[in-house]
Enzyme design. Structure first.
Site, PDB file in Angstrom:
ATOM      1  N   ASP A 141       4.086  -2.332  -1.623  1.00  0.00           N
ATOM      2  CA  ASP A 141       2.883  -2.497  -0.809  1.00  0.00           C
ATOM      3  C   ASP A 141       2.500  -1.246  -0.037  1.00  0.00           C
ATOM      4  O   ASP A 141       1.323  -0.958   0.163  1.00  0.00           O
ATOM      5  CB  ASP A 141       3.047  -3.678   0.148  1.00  0.00           C
ATOM      6  CG  ASP A 141       2.916  -5.011  -0.573  1.00  0.00           C
ATOM      7  OD1 ASP A 141       2.337  -5.025  -1.673  1.00  0.00           O
ATOM      8  OD2 ASP A 141       3.382  -6.029  -0.036  1.00  0.00           O
TER       9      ASP A 141
ATOM     10  N   SER B  22      11.671 -13.846   2.719  1.00  0.00           N
ATOM     11  CA  SER B  22      10.345 -13.479   3.232  1.00  0.00           C
ATOM     12  C   SER B  22       9.269 -14.032   2.305  1.00  0.00           C
ATOM     13  O   SER B  22       9.492 -14.204   1.097  1.00  0.00           O
ATOM     14  CB  SER B  22      10.211 -11.956   3.337  1.00  0.00           C
ATOM     15  OG  SER B  22      10.202 -11.362   2.061  1.00  0.00           O
TER      16      SER B  22
ATOM     17  N   ASP C 166       7.007  -8.749  12.888  1.00  0.00           N
ATOM     18  CA  ASP C 166       7.038  -7.319  12.568  1.00  0.00           C
ATOM     19  C   ASP C 166       5.794  -6.594  13.069  1.00  0.00           C
ATOM     20  O   ASP C 166       5.892  -5.595  13.800  1.00  0.00           O
ATOM     21  CB  ASP C 166       7.177  -7.106  11.053  1.00  0.00           C
ATOM     22  CG  ASP C 166       8.579  -7.413  10.555  1.00  0.00           C
ATOM     23  OD1 ASP C 166       9.232  -8.300  11.134  1.00  0.00           O
ATOM     24  OD2 ASP C 166       9.013  -6.776   9.579  1.00  0.00           O
TER      25      ASP C 166
ATOM     26  N   ARG D 293      -3.797  -6.407  -2.198  1.00  0.00           N
ATOM     27  CA  ARG D 293      -3.624  -5.237  -1.327  1.00  0.00           C
ATOM     28  C   ARG D 293      -4.825  -4.293  -1.319  1.00  0.00           C
ATOM     29  O   ARG D 293      -5.264  -3.870  -0.240  1.00  0.00           O
ATOM     30  CB  ARG D 293      -2.349  -4.471  -1.710  1.00  0.00           C
ATOM     31  CG  ARG D 293      -1.060  -5.239  -1.448  1.00  0.00           C
ATOM     32  CD  ARG D 293      -1.038  -5.920  -0.101  1.00  0.00           C
ATOM     33  NE  ARG D 293       0.261  -6.499   0.218  1.00  0.00           N
ATOM     34  CZ  ARG D 293       0.423  -7.613   0.891  1.00  0.00           C
ATOM     35  NH1 ARG D 293      -0.639  -8.283   1.326  1.00  0.00           N
ATOM     36  NH2 ARG D 293       1.632  -8.066   1.174  1.00  0.00           N
TER      37      ARG D 293
END
Length: 416
Positions: A125, A181, A17, A96
């Site tokens: 996110d 994922s 990605d 994050r």
């Protein structure tokens, strides 16, 4: 060719990605600086650097932020006993703001007006990254390709990404992709999407990577002693082989190894995303699970009852703020200060056993304990007069007597 748009710092993972996003950003006219955070994940960082440069990044930063992640983000969560919706230890949510803080630092160092990320438009996110960026650098501009129609309409699925990658010489995975994922950092690994989107589907046996199956884990427990100061673990000792770890990073890595060996830290939950939908997530948080149980125990041993009730309420709000991406908000900073103040007397050692997917507390000791063995003993009266309990009970029963007396009157009237 698109008009030059300036420099963008891309939060780069090395995966398909963000590799496609890197090339796409160049097509839009950006000079791309790639930033890859080493936050404890298993990754070939040098290969990722070479890949980013080969795709046209003008510079690549690989920043090891593992130590600051533990000391500045995980430790405050341990002090708080932070849990989102009673089960999730916030591994991704804590990482994050740590990653995004460095993203902003690099953008400022490079004089870049833009930052970019590969978070999807449906998840948490995107919020966590961007709230951190805007808090720390209000004038920064964020490029979020998965929210731009010109990007997501061009790449509605993985097949289109793969075709784009082949066309532009982006290396694609040779091995088959797992049908879900994953996102990993030092604290945990998460699994979602794909076959896991049906909450009825059981996680396949080969999914877990940080922990062993408890059924096949060792038949002998590891007994650990974890020492706390101000609610933070400062030393761990293995009672079996005498192994000791003191530094924050080494201590956390060691607990990950021990917990992983015994299958500790697995959960499978449905949670409420901040953006408004429910999602199914499977998490492995080995060291975090041990520390949650150990800290909970030493805190209960050393903290006043009423202070702890207030602190539990603060921890609930803290967990929600962290999950929703508000680490750098004034209210979250305030809560961290309050929780930190509550931890001044949370000092001592917890002894526990790690075995077959479970953590069992075996004992604890502390110079700041509020436990009075003589006072609580059934064999010694101590500085306590049992007769006083009669008045205590009478006063506390008054409210109940009055409530039920009045309820009886209401019932009689209704029956008439």
């Amino acid at each position: 060719m698109a008009q030059p748009k300036g420099t963008v710092v891309l939060a780069y993972s090395g995966g398909l990605d963000t590799s496609c996003i890197l090339v796409w950003l160049k097509e839009q006219g950006y000079d791309v600086v790639a930033y890859l955070a080493n936050i404890g994940q298993k990754e070939d960082f040098e290969a990722a650097r070479k890949k980013a440069l080969s795709l046209g990044a003008k510079k690549v930063y690989i920043e090891d932020i593992s130590k600051e992640f533990v000391e500045e983000f995980i430790w405050p969560a341990v002090q708080a006993n932070a849990l989102y919706e009673d089960r999730y230890l916030l591994g991704t949510a804590l990482a994050r703001p740590c990653i995004a803080r460095k993203l902003v630092e690099i953008a400022q160092r490079e004089g870049a007006q833009y930052v970019a990320h590969g978070a999807t438009g449906k998840g948490n996110d995107q919020v966590r990254f961007e709230l951190t960026c805007y808090a720390l650098c209000p004038k920064i501009k964020v490029v979020a390709p998965w929210r731009l129609p010109e990007f997501y309409q061009r790449f509605p699925g993985r097949r289109e990404l793969m075709d784009y990658a082949k066309k532009h010489g982006i290396p694609v995975p040779v091995t088959p992709q797992t049908p879900w994922s994953m996102d990993e950092n030092l604290m945990h690994i998460s699994y979602e999407a794909g076959i896991l989107e049906n909450p009825k589907n059981q996680a396949p046996p080969g999914l877990y990577t940080k922990t062993r199956d408890p059924a096949t884990s060792p038949d002998t427990p590891d007994v650990l002693e974890i020492e706390f100061e101000r609610g933070v673990p400062v030393k761990v000792t293995n009672a079996g082989d005498g192994a000791t770890r003191r530094s924050a990073l080494e201590l956390f890595v060691y607990l990950n190894d021990i917990a992983g060996k015994h299958g500790v830290g697995r959960i499978d939950i449905v949670e409420n995303r901040f953006v408004g939908m429910k999602s199914r997530g499977i998490y492995e948080t080995p060291a975090g699970t041990i520390l949650y149980h150990a800290h909970l125990d030493i805190e209960a041993f050393t903290m006043d009852r009423e202070v702890r009730k207030i602190k539990q309420g603060l921890a609930l709000k803290f967990s929600e703020l962290v999950y929703n991406g508000f680490w750098h908000s004034p209210e979250c900073e305030f809560l961290r200060q309050c929780i930190g103040r509550s931890q001044e007397a949370v000092v001592g050692t917890v002894r526990l056993s790690v075995f077959k997917g479970q953590v069992y507390v075996l004992g604890r000791e502390s110079p700041r304990s509020l436990y009075n063995e003589e006072l609580v003993s059934m064999d010694v009266q101590g500085d306590y007069e049992p007769a006083d309990a009669t008045g205590f009970i009478n006063i506390n029963s008054l409210r109940l007597k009055e409530y039920h007396r009045l309820q009886s009157k209401v019932t009689v009237k209704q029956d008439e």
